[in-house]
Design a protein around this motif. Structure first.
Motif, PDB file in Angstrom:
ATOM      1  N   THR A 139      60.811  80.088  31.309  1.00  0.00           N
ATOM      2  CA  THR A 139      60.877  81.550  31.203  1.00  0.00           C
ATOM      3  C   THR A 139      62.337  82.008  31.257  1.00  0.00           C
ATOM      4  N   HIS A 140      63.133  81.272  32.013  1.00  0.00           N
ATOM      5  CA  HIS A 140      64.577  81.500  32.083  1.00  0.00           C
ATOM      6  C   HIS A 140      65.193  80.267  32.728  1.00  0.00           C
ATOM      7  N   LEU A 141      66.516  80.280  32.869  1.00  0.00           N
ATOM      8  CA  LEU A 141      67.177  79.037  33.296  1.00  0.00           C
ATOM      9  C   LEU A 141      67.577  79.001  34.769  1.00  0.00           C
ATOM     10  N   PRO A 143      67.766  77.919  38.456  1.00  0.00           N
ATOM     11  CA  PRO A 143      67.440  76.551  38.888  1.00  0.00           C
ATOM     12  C   PRO A 143      66.057  76.359  39.512  1.00  0.00           C
ATOM     13  N   ASP A 144      65.433  77.422  40.038  1.00  0.00           N
ATOM     14  CA  ASP A 144      64.081  77.228  40.583  1.00  0.00           C
ATOM     15  C   ASP A 144      63.039  77.101  39.465  1.00  0.00           C
ATOM     16  N   HIS A 145      63.491  77.264  38.210  1.00  0.00           N
ATOM     17  CA  HIS A 145      62.603  77.094  37.058  1.00  0.00           C
ATOM     18  C   HIS A 145      63.024  75.920  36.184  1.00  0.00           C
ATOM     19  N   SER A 146      64.320  75.604  36.203  1.00  0.00           N
ATOM     20  CA  SER A 146      64.840  74.596  35.267  1.00  0.00           C
ATOM     21  C   SER A 146      65.185  73.254  35.908  1.00  0.00           C
ATOM     22  N   GLY A 249      56.648  84.703  34.332  1.00  0.00           N
ATOM     23  CA  GLY A 249      57.988  84.381  34.824  1.00  0.00           C
ATOM     24  C   GLY A 249      58.394  85.326  35.933  1.00  0.00           C
ATOM     25  N   ASP A 250      59.688  85.591  36.038  1.00  0.00           N
ATOM     26  CA  ASP A 250      60.205  86.346  37.184  1.00  0.00           C
ATOM     27  C   ASP A 250      60.335  87.841  36.913  1.00  0.00           C
ATOM     28  N   ILE A 251      59.277  88.453  36.359  1.00  0.00           N
ATOM     29  CA  ILE A 251      59.332  89.923  36.268  1.00  0.00           C
ATOM     30  C   ILE A 251      59.013  90.521  37.634  1.00  0.00           C
ATOM     31  N   VAL A 252      58.577  89.671  38.564  1.00  0.00           N
ATOM     32  CA  VAL A 252      58.337  90.116  39.938  1.00  0.00           C
ATOM     33  C   VAL A 252      58.516  88.926  40.875  1.00  0.00           C
ATOM     34  N   HIS A 253      59.080  89.191  42.071  1.00  0.00           N
ATOM     35  CA  HIS A 253      59.324  88.110  43.037  1.00  0.00           C
ATOM     36  C   HIS A 253      58.502  88.245  44.307  1.00  0.00           C
ATOM     37  N   SER A 254      58.061  89.467  44.604  1.00  0.00           N
ATOM     38  CA  SER A 254      57.344  89.680  45.855  1.00  0.00           C
ATOM     39  C   SER A 254      55.997  90.331  45.573  1.00  0.00           C
ATOM     40  N   PRO A 296      55.100  82.662  38.782  1.00  0.00           N
ATOM     41  CA  PRO A 296      55.744  81.578  39.541  1.00  0.00           C
ATOM     42  C   PRO A 296      56.042  81.913  40.996  1.00  0.00           C
ATOM     43  N   HIS A 297      56.102  83.213  41.341  1.00  0.00           N
ATOM     44  CA  HIS A 297      56.447  83.532  42.733  1.00  0.00           C
ATOM     45  C   HIS A 297      55.359  84.309  43.479  1.00  0.00           C
ATOM     46  N   SER A 298      54.161  84.386  42.886  1.00  0.00           N
ATOM     47  CA  SER A 298      53.040  84.942  43.644  1.00  0.00           C
ATOM     48  C   SER A 298      52.443  83.819  44.483  1.00  0.00           C
TER      49      SER A 298
HETATM   50 ZN    ZN Z   1      62.442  82.276  40.121  1.00  0.00          ZN
END
Ligand code: ZN
Length: 323
Positions: A139-141, A143-146, A249-254, A296-298
């Motif tokens: 989804t992006h680069l 490091p927690d994804h790549s 992807g990371d459109i939301v973190h919490s 990825p972060h839910s």
């Molecule tokens: Zn992330």
């Protein structure tokens, strides 16, 4: 009864009289570890395996444009454990269409410490072999994804081609970009670039690294521009015989603070304003259509739906366990 036995008997009687349970102390039975690592979710003929990389804890101070009191109020409302920080999961997703095996994001490998980095282990535990993976969609680069695509310069998924958007690749991999980063952020940027380059190197060496742009399709996946968190951030949509799923992807973190108050940016956003705009555009759409999403972060397994009663505040509705 000898003296020792007599005194022990007397102690037991005394303890019993005081209401103590002398049979078992709680501390006598060792507590066991959580075993969650993968979760199989069926959508039509497609099986999505959520893979847990690990659990992370964020400082509440990372939330932007919101008072600390408001953050605490929301966390309290959702009974969000605060002892170690705001809990977030790191998840990746394996998609088995029956014909191909695609990994969406890859976790951290050893980029962030031993509490994370379990995607590969959990992929094997779920019954798959890394050699079976032919496509990796990032989804992006960050490091927690790549980082999870390789370890010590060796590809974890030797038969896979990695895809990332051209804008994202340009932002992190074009040497000229570093000059555009403000001085206060450059050291952090360069540190991140180093991790990303190391992770991608074995794939680039074998020409198994490709970029895409808006409008392209990668196999059965459509790409959706969701820039803001990073400049070339993309989500991926898969149509299945059952229902569609979007890997957001990371459109939301919490799943607490940013669902309850979606205007809240987070320190990790490269363009916080645009990240908020993206969330405010996608959330109503996903809520309205009952869209199945994989995040990825839910909280693991990170698959669920978005609900809103008033179109302003949202709630994360996790999938119901199915066996
Ligand atoms: Zn992330």
């Amino acid at each position: 009864m000898n003296i020792l036995k007599t005194s022990l008997f007397a102690s037991l009687c005394a303890a019993a009289a005081l209401g103590f349970n002398m049979q078992v102390h709680a501390a006598d039975i060792p507590q066991q570890q959580q075993v969650a690592g993968f979760y199989q979710h069926q959508l039509g003929n497609t099986q999505i395996t959520a893979l847990l990389d690990g659990t992370n804890f964020m400082s509440p101070a990372l939330f932007k444009d919101i008072s600390p009191d408001k953050v605490q109020e929301i966390l309290k409302k959702y009974h969000a454990d605060q002892a170690k920080g705001v809990q977030t999961s790191v998840n990746a997703f394996l998609v088995n269409t029956g014909k191909s095996l695609t990994l969406v994001d890859s976790g951290t490998a050893d980029c962030f410490g031993a509490h994370l980095g379990s995607v590969l282990k959990n992929l094997k535990a779920a019954g798959y072999q890394p050699e079976q993976v032919t496509t990796i969609l990032l989804t992006h680069l960050h490091p927690d994804h790549s980082c999870g695509v390789s370890k010590n310069g060796i590809a974890n998924y030797p038969n896979a081609t990695i895809y990332v958007s051209a804008d994202e690749a340009n932002y992190w991999l074009n040497p000229k970009q570093a000059e555009k980063i403000t001085a206060d952020k450059r050291a952090n940027y360069l540190g991140t670039v180093e991790k990303i380059k190391a992770a991608l190197a074995p794939y680039q060496a074998k020409k198994q690294f490709k970029t895409f742009k808006l409008g392209d399709k990668i196999g059965e996946f459509e790409v959706i521009s969701t820039a803001g968190h990073t400049p070339g951030h993309f989500s991926y949509k898969l149509k299945t015989a059952g229902e569609d799923v979007i890997f957001i992807g990371d459109i939301v973190h919490s799943h607490t603070v940013q669902f309850d108050r979606p205007e809240t940016a987070i320190e990790y956003d490269i363009d916080p304003k645009m990240a908020v705009q993206t969330r405010l555009k996608q959330f109503p759409d996903y809520a309205k259509h009952g869209q199945t999403i994989a995040a990825p972060h839910s909280p693991f397994p990170g698959i669920g739906h978005i609900y809103s009663a008033d179109g302003k505040s949202y709630q994360w509705i996790p999938v119901h366990f199915k066996d």
